[in-house]
Motif scaffolding. Sequence first.
Motif, PDB file in Angstrom:
ATOM      1  N   SER A  54     -23.400  -1.836  -8.658  1.00 26.07           N
ATOM      2  CA  SER A  54     -24.608  -2.067  -9.464  1.00 26.07           C
ATOM      3  C   SER A  54     -24.620  -3.396 -10.197  1.00 26.07           C
ATOM      4  O   SER A  54     -25.620  -4.077 -10.260  1.00 26.07           O
ATOM      5  CB  SER A  54     -24.719  -0.975 -10.521  1.00 26.07           C
ATOM      6  OG  SER A  54     -25.801  -0.165 -10.270  1.00 26.07           O
ATOM      7  N   LYS A 108     -25.161   8.840  -1.854  1.00 27.52           N
ATOM      8  CA  LYS A 108     -25.720   7.699  -2.609  1.00 27.52           C
ATOM      9  C   LYS A 108     -27.241   7.851  -2.618  1.00 27.52           C
ATOM     10  O   LYS A 108     -27.974   7.179  -1.881  1.00 27.52           O
ATOM     11  CB  LYS A 108     -25.266   6.350  -2.035  1.00 27.52           C
ATOM     12  CG  LYS A 108     -25.371   6.143  -0.550  1.00 27.52           C
ATOM     13  CD  LYS A 108     -25.167   4.662  -0.161  1.00 27.52           C
ATOM     14  CE  LYS A 108     -26.387   3.800  -0.400  1.00 27.52           C
ATOM     15  NZ  LYS A 108     -26.279   2.440   0.122  1.00 27.52           N
ATOM     16  N   HIS A 151     -30.459  -5.058  -5.313  1.00 23.88           N
ATOM     17  CA  HIS A 151     -30.282  -3.665  -5.740  1.00 23.88           C
ATOM     18  C   HIS A 151     -31.484  -3.290  -6.613  1.00 23.88           C
ATOM     19  O   HIS A 151     -31.822  -2.115  -6.745  1.00 23.88           O
ATOM     20  CB  HIS A 151     -28.980  -3.525  -6.532  1.00 23.88           C
ATOM     21  CG  HIS A 151     -28.626  -2.113  -6.886  1.00 23.88           C
ATOM     22  ND1 HIS A 151     -27.977  -1.275  -6.018  1.00 23.88           N
ATOM     23  CD2 HIS A 151     -28.854  -1.372  -8.003  1.00 23.88           C
ATOM     24  CE1 HIS A 151     -27.810  -0.091  -6.583  1.00 23.88           C
ATOM     25  NE2 HIS A 151     -28.335  -0.119  -7.789  1.00 23.88           N
ATOM     26  N   ARG A 186     -21.653  14.163 -17.526  1.00 26.95           N
ATOM     27  CA  ARG A 186     -20.602  13.909 -16.552  1.00 26.95           C
ATOM     28  C   ARG A 186     -19.209  13.971 -17.180  1.00 26.95           C
ATOM     29  O   ARG A 186     -18.252  14.404 -16.565  1.00 26.95           O
ATOM     30  CB  ARG A 186     -20.832  12.536 -15.914  1.00 26.95           C
ATOM     31  CG  ARG A 186     -19.881  12.175 -14.787  1.00 26.95           C
ATOM     32  CD  ARG A 186     -19.919  13.263 -13.725  1.00 26.95           C
ATOM     33  NE  ARG A 186     -19.211  12.896 -12.522  1.00 26.95           N
ATOM     34  CZ  ARG A 186     -19.766  12.311 -11.471  1.00 26.95           C
ATOM     35  NH1 ARG A 186     -21.044  11.997 -11.489  1.00 26.95           N
ATOM     36  NH2 ARG A 186     -19.061  12.029 -10.409  1.00 26.95           N
TER      37      ARG A 186
END
Lengths: 276, 305
Positions: A186, A72, A258, B78
Amino acid sequence: MAETIAPIANDLAVKSRSVRRTIVEMAHRAHCGHVGSALSTVDILSVLYHSFLRIDPTQPQWADRDRFILSKGHGCTALYATLAQRGFFPVAELETFLRDGTLFAGHPSARHVPGVELSTGSLGHGINVGIGMALAGKRGEKNYRTVVLVSDGECDEGSTWEAALTAGFWKLNKLIVIVDYNKIQSFGRVADIMELEPFAAKWTTFNWHVQEINGHDHAEIARALSKATEETQRPSVIIAHTIKGKGVSFMEDTVDWHYWPPSDDQKAKAFSELCD
Amino acid sequence: MRTTFVKTLEAIAAKDQNIMLLTGDLGFTVLENFRDTYPKQYLNAGVAEQNMIGVAAGLALCGKRVFVYSIIPFVTFRCLEQIRNDLCYHRLPVCIVGVGAGYSYGHQGATHHAMEDISIMRSLSGMTVVCPGDPVETECAVRTIATHDGPCYLRLGKAGEPRLHTSVPDFHLGKAILMQEGTEATLIATSTMLETAVKVTKILAEKGMLIRLLSMPTVKPIDTDAIRAAAIDTPFLVTLEEHSPIGGLGSAVAEVLSVHDIRTRHLLISGPSMFTDTIGSTAFLRRQAGLDEESVREKILHFKK
Ligand SMILES: Cc1ncc(C[n+]2csc(CCOP(=O)(O)OP(=O)(O)O)c2C)c(N)n1
């Protein structure tokens, strides 16, 4: 056992608070987010870097070192601060964080920062690369361990479960994955976006040795790591229940932290909560 | 640009319930209103971009028009094979919306930069590639894409880009937009470099060099007619993009010149085809890459000689 852990835990509490201050300081100075993401990993990193990983800050590329991957990558300020504390580079260098020409980007770059094994920032790469490292160790009859710290959000990625299947099948017993299970991703809470439960059971059925711990209790973290190393057949996952923003009351368990950079007042308030 | 994108999509979604928005767990302070106003047309698909593209394909196969939102590398590189097979091969009306063109994510580092995306998306069969240069073009692009059949890639900057068009231009997919007439060269710019192009055009005009400025929001299909006309009307072409030199706007223009045997001089201005060696802000990285106003102006003046 208890005797050896108690003084370490005390020292680690001090070290962790110091890392937390550095994290808040860096975010404040650089006016950037991901503070909550970094704070939730601090205790895990403290135990890893101060009492578990066999590493040598003077030789970051020592061949037989234990490998650590921060999958992460957005939580990198915790890693930078911990690496600095462990002596990989002076803490003062962190003042350049996010400045033009710095070594310290918003996601860790292995090209730039001593001690960073893998450049991350795109989620769901760490365990896969960790498998390669563990496999190289196994084939080369090396003794090093590979530890990968992932977020719960990353467990949405297919690559994470491809890795889980592979490592279980290949019996990579020297691979340890720690999940920073802070229940927030998120754009909301894990339970609302992509529920992971029953989480431990998933890893078990993928043939992993599974432990669930409090990811802010240094002694528990140390015990779980030590237990993981006793495995001879299976990779280990340590599901660490954590709190995003841990250590700063108003940052704890919020999606907002965040993103937000701490203001002057917020930094001061955070520091008052993080003093020794 | 991302705010304009979502505001425009909200207006369209209000009228067309077939419109759907999928996000890869991004959108803080951007997508809340869409999420809360059109819950049936919204989905957070989690941090699982490959799956998200497949889901979008399934929705589209059942009649939905889908917009899929994330940061560029995560919603393009991705999940490239899902885009190629599930979307392009099936010619589905799914728009991939990527935020963070070029060095927009600055000091977040190379994992977040997008310097290869135009090239890769452009190479996919049937993919339309739209790279708006300002919020006005973004709004036009979203409205047009919402009625376009087939897969589309919408390359956005990030936040706070200035409006460069003073009025709403005549916008068509595959067509350049004339922003300034001139005779001494034609500057063709796309995406996040339009702002720089506007400034350079102005500075050069002050120095007495009047150049034609074309905004090229659609890089695929590219506007062959506008390129041919520019080659005839002006002595040389300059292309400007925040992208690698391989496969982007400059390549697309060079392909037109080569395929159609159009003789002219062409200066390709782009970033380098390599990861940034240094870490820094968007402005810093653009300077390092020679994409700041001064470097671009100097390159044009030097090429003119
Ligand atoms: C492949 C990929 N997709 C999307 C993102 C954007 N992103 C950054 S952090 C994040 C999720 C944050 O939640 P989590 O992963 O659980 O981390 P934590 O809560 O520990 O900060 C997302 C979606 C990314 N970095 N990589």
